[in-house]
Design a protein around this motif. Sequence first.
Motif, PDB file in Angstrom:
ATOM      1  N   SER A  41     -30.643  -8.586  31.352  1.00 25.61           N
ATOM      2  CA  SER A  41     -30.504  -9.018  32.744  1.00 25.61           C
ATOM      3  C   SER A  41     -29.171  -8.586  33.343  1.00 25.61           C
ATOM      4  N   ASP A  63     -35.880 -11.268  28.969  1.00 31.74           N
ATOM      5  CA  ASP A  63     -35.183 -11.528  30.232  1.00 31.74           C
ATOM      6  C   ASP A  63     -34.680 -10.211  30.812  1.00 31.74           C
ATOM      7  N   ILE A  65     -34.170 -10.019  34.442  1.00 32.59           N
ATOM      8  CA  ILE A  65     -33.902 -10.327  35.841  1.00 32.59           C
ATOM      9  C   ILE A  65     -32.705  -9.532  36.354  1.00 32.59           C
ATOM     10  N   ARG A  66     -32.720  -9.281  37.676  1.00 32.78           N
ATOM     11  CA  ARG A  66     -31.646  -8.585  38.377  1.00 32.78           C
ATOM     12  C   ARG A  66     -31.417  -7.179  37.852  1.00 32.78           C
ATOM     13  N   GLY A  87     -38.474 -13.707  31.910  1.00 32.69           N
ATOM     14  CA  GLY A  87     -37.808 -13.625  33.202  1.00 32.69           C
ATOM     15  C   GLY A  87     -37.929 -12.229  33.784  1.00 32.69           C
ATOM     16  N   SER A  89     -37.749 -11.758  37.507  1.00 30.70           N
ATOM     17  CA  SER A  89     -37.379 -11.800  38.921  1.00 30.70           C
ATOM     18  C   SER A  89     -36.201 -10.880  39.228  1.00 30.70           C
ATOM     19  N   GLY A  90     -36.014 -10.628  40.526  1.00 32.03           N
ATOM     20  CA  GLY A  90     -34.894  -9.800  40.960  1.00 32.03           C
ATOM     21  C   GLY A  90     -35.090  -8.326  40.699  1.00 32.03           C
ATOM     22  N   ASN A  91     -36.348  -7.882  40.583  1.00 30.23           N
ATOM     23  CA  ASN A  91     -36.664  -6.475  40.407  1.00 30.23           C
ATOM     24  C   ASN A  91     -37.508  -5.991  41.588  1.00 30.23           C
ATOM     25  N   ASP A 113     -40.468 -16.545  35.085  1.00 35.12           N
ATOM     26  CA  ASP A 113     -39.595 -16.405  36.250  1.00 35.12           C
ATOM     27  C   ASP A 113     -39.912 -15.087  36.952  1.00 35.12           C
ATOM     28  N   VAL A 114     -40.543 -15.164  38.117  1.00 39.93           N
ATOM     29  CA  VAL A 114     -40.934 -13.965  38.851  1.00 39.93           C
ATOM     30  C   VAL A 114     -40.676 -14.162  40.339  1.00 39.93           C
ATOM     31  N   ASP A 115     -40.659 -13.040  41.077  1.00 44.09           N
ATOM     32  CA  ASP A 115     -40.668 -13.075  42.538  1.00 44.09           C
ATOM     33  C   ASP A 115     -42.132 -13.024  42.960  1.00 44.09           C
ATOM     34  N   PRO A 133     -33.641 -18.111  38.780  1.00 42.88           N
ATOM     35  CA  PRO A 133     -33.184 -17.539  37.522  1.00 42.88           C
ATOM     36  C   PRO A 133     -32.382 -18.548  36.707  1.00 42.88           C
TER      37      PRO A 133
END
Length: 249
Positions: A41, A63, A65-66, A87, A89-91, A113-115, A133
């Motif tokens: 991440s 993980d 994320i980002r 995790g 998210s943030g992609n 953890d997703v968008d 996150p």
Amino acid sequence: LPSEVGLLSQLQLLDLSQNTFVGTLPSEIGLCQNLHEMDISYNGFRGSFPSELGQLSRLEVLDVIRNYFSGHVPSELGLLKRMTDMGLSGNEFSGTMPKDVCQLKRDQLERLDVDCNDDHFLCECCGDKCPLPKKPRPPSNCSENEMDIQIFVTTDLKPDETTWKIVNQTSGSIILENGPYNDSEIYKTFKETLCISNETCVNFTIQDSGDDGLCCKTVHPWNPNEDGSVGYSVHWDGKQIAYGDNFES
């Protein structure tokens, strides 16, 4: 991340979080059959997410994320029957969360953890509200009236040809510049961070005296960045606003 990571057959924990890694995630990561936890991440990884991750049968925590992964989430992640924490998210994923991954959420996942449910990526099994996150964004040294700017440059075979600068759009004064780089600094990633007033407009310019940009994405046996990923990226307040490798003098 070099493809040789696949040679680490006994690796159980891979934690590269909150660094400045760029480029793609090599498919050879699927050879790390003993991997239990993988955290990459808060980096600059991009490109498609390798389906070979579905071969990591012992993986429990994933993980990413980002980062800047794009394309579809591979359905092969649904094969990870020991997974409890995922995790994503943030992609920049698009499409729909695979049904096999949703089944993992129903059967065993403690965190997914997703968008979800935006214009680009739909996740019908993620609920009405996306979770936050588990890790905070790394703190900035900038004040409330400033924005954080980060510049990443990964050099090519001729680092002494590359220069860049950030210029105040109003006054024309140079705020920050770098290059040409030492000719021995081949395939090396440089990071620069600065704080800019919210009221200041700036221009970022990168130049190459050889007229071929940061060239080329070619695998070399002695290249520590095995996938040959070269280029630059500019981040404003944590968001990527420019990137590339094709430019001239």
